[in-house]
Design a protein around this motif. Sequence first.
Motif, PDB file in Angstrom:
ATOM      1  N   GLU A  78       0.823  -1.213   0.000  1.00 50.59           N
ATOM      2  CA  GLU A  78       0.000   0.000   0.000  1.00 50.59           C
ATOM      3  C   GLU A  78       0.854   1.260   0.000  1.00 50.59           C
ATOM      4  OE1 GLU A  78      -2.609  -0.657   3.335  1.00 50.59           O
ATOM      5  OE2 GLU A  78      -3.428  -2.464   2.406  1.00 50.59           O
ATOM      6  N   LYS A  90      -0.059  12.148  -9.305  1.00 47.63           N
ATOM      7  CA  LYS A  90      -1.443  11.685  -9.367  1.00 47.63           C
ATOM      8  C   LYS A  90      -2.029  11.839  -7.964  1.00 47.63           C
ATOM      9  CE  LYS A  90      -0.471   8.421 -13.069  1.00 47.63           C
ATOM     10  NZ  LYS A  90      -0.444   7.000 -13.460  1.00 47.63           N
ATOM     11  N   ASP A  92      -4.905  12.970  -6.719  1.00 47.15           N
ATOM     12  CA  ASP A  92      -6.239  12.447  -6.397  1.00 47.15           C
ATOM     13  C   ASP A  92      -6.168  10.948  -6.128  1.00 47.15           C
ATOM     14  OD1 ASP A  92      -7.415  14.930  -6.620  1.00 47.15           O
ATOM     15  OD2 ASP A  92      -8.112  14.612  -8.686  1.00 47.15           O
ATOM     16  N   GLN A  93      -5.422  10.245  -6.969  1.00 45.68           N
ATOM     17  CA  GLN A  93      -5.243   8.809  -6.774  1.00 45.68           C
ATOM     18  C   GLN A  93      -4.519   8.541  -5.461  1.00 45.68           C
ATOM     19  OE1 GLN A  93      -2.837   6.866  -9.738  1.00 45.68           O
ATOM     20  NE2 GLN A  93      -3.224   4.827  -8.904  1.00 45.68           N
ATOM     21  N   GLN A  95      -4.475  10.336  -2.801  1.00 46.18           N
ATOM     22  CA  GLN A  95      -5.385  10.617  -1.688  1.00 46.18           C
ATOM     23  C   GLN A  95      -6.356   9.458  -1.468  1.00 46.18           C
ATOM     24  OE1 GLN A  95      -7.762  14.149  -2.241  1.00 46.18           O
ATOM     25  NE2 GLN A  95      -7.906  14.467  -0.041  1.00 46.18           N
ATOM     26  N   LEU A  96      -6.897   8.913  -2.542  1.00 43.17           N
ATOM     27  CA  LEU A  96      -7.801   7.760  -2.421  1.00 43.17           C
ATOM     28  C   LEU A  96      -7.074   6.543  -1.861  1.00 43.17           C
ATOM     29  CD1 LEU A  96      -9.871   8.051  -5.723  1.00 43.17           C
ATOM     30  CD2 LEU A  96     -10.681   8.445  -3.388  1.00 43.17           C
ATOM     31  N   LEU A  97      -5.871   6.303  -2.353  1.00 43.95           N
ATOM     32  CA  LEU A  97      -5.081   5.176  -1.862  1.00 43.95           C
ATOM     33  C   LEU A  97      -4.743   5.334  -0.387  1.00 43.95           C
ATOM     34  CD1 LEU A  97      -2.654   4.760  -4.889  1.00 43.95           C
ATOM     35  CD2 LEU A  97      -4.334   3.066  -4.112  1.00 43.95           C
ATOM     36  N   LYS A  99      -6.412   7.112   1.861  1.00 43.20           N
ATOM     37  CA  LYS A  99      -7.640   6.938   2.657  1.00 43.20           C
ATOM     38  C   LYS A  99      -7.964   5.456   2.809  1.00 43.20           C
ATOM     39  CE  LYS A  99     -12.395   8.140   3.088  1.00 43.20           C
ATOM     40  NZ  LYS A  99     -13.621   8.641   2.617  1.00 43.20           N
ATOM     41  N   SER A 100      -7.879   4.711   1.720  1.00 42.47           N
ATOM     42  CA  SER A 100      -8.149   3.276   1.763  1.00 42.47           C
ATOM     43  C   SER A 100      -7.150   2.572   2.683  1.00 42.47           C
ATOM     44  CB  SER A 100      -8.066   2.701   0.348  1.00 42.47           C
ATOM     45  OG  SER A 100      -8.183   1.309   0.374  1.00 42.47           O
ATOM     46  N   GLU A 103      -8.034   3.310   6.344  1.00 44.16           N
ATOM     47  CA  GLU A 103      -9.262   2.605   6.728  1.00 44.16           C
ATOM     48  C   GLU A 103      -9.009   1.104   6.870  1.00 44.16           C
ATOM     49  OE1 GLU A 103     -12.145   3.896   7.750  1.00 44.16           O
ATOM     50  OE2 GLU A 103     -11.192   5.845   7.524  1.00 44.16           O
TER      51      GLU A 103
END
Length: 128
Positions: A78, A90, A92-93, A95-97, A99-100, A103
């Motif tokens: 990760e 990247k 936005d990518q 940030q999503l990674l 956050k995932s 979590e």
Amino acid sequence: PPPPELEPLKDVWLAPAAERLTDPAEVGRLDEAFHATLVLAAGNPEMARVHWDVTERIRIVRHLDFTRADRIEATYVEHAKILRAVMQHKLDQAQLLLKSHVEQSKSEVRKITLATLHEARARVMRGR
């Protein structure tokens, strides 16, 4: 170019599988440094200070995630994905990674904690 603060992270988190560390305490320390460095690289010193304060408070819980080899491996995978996304701009990518990743880690720590509590309770009940 990527922020220079990220260079040391590449040596750790993009290392070949055979060179990855497995010591839970060391991986926990490196994990903290990874997250702190990402916050520092964003350029907001106050956010970095707040992040470190939170890290200090939740350290023992965060380190539970490294008590299992599969979680250490997942952290490497990760972190590498997040780091590559940041280096390739990247965001936005990334940030999503991120956050995932957080979590998933929280979920796994909950599972580890509940399993440990269940095992401790079972030992107490057998000892009666």
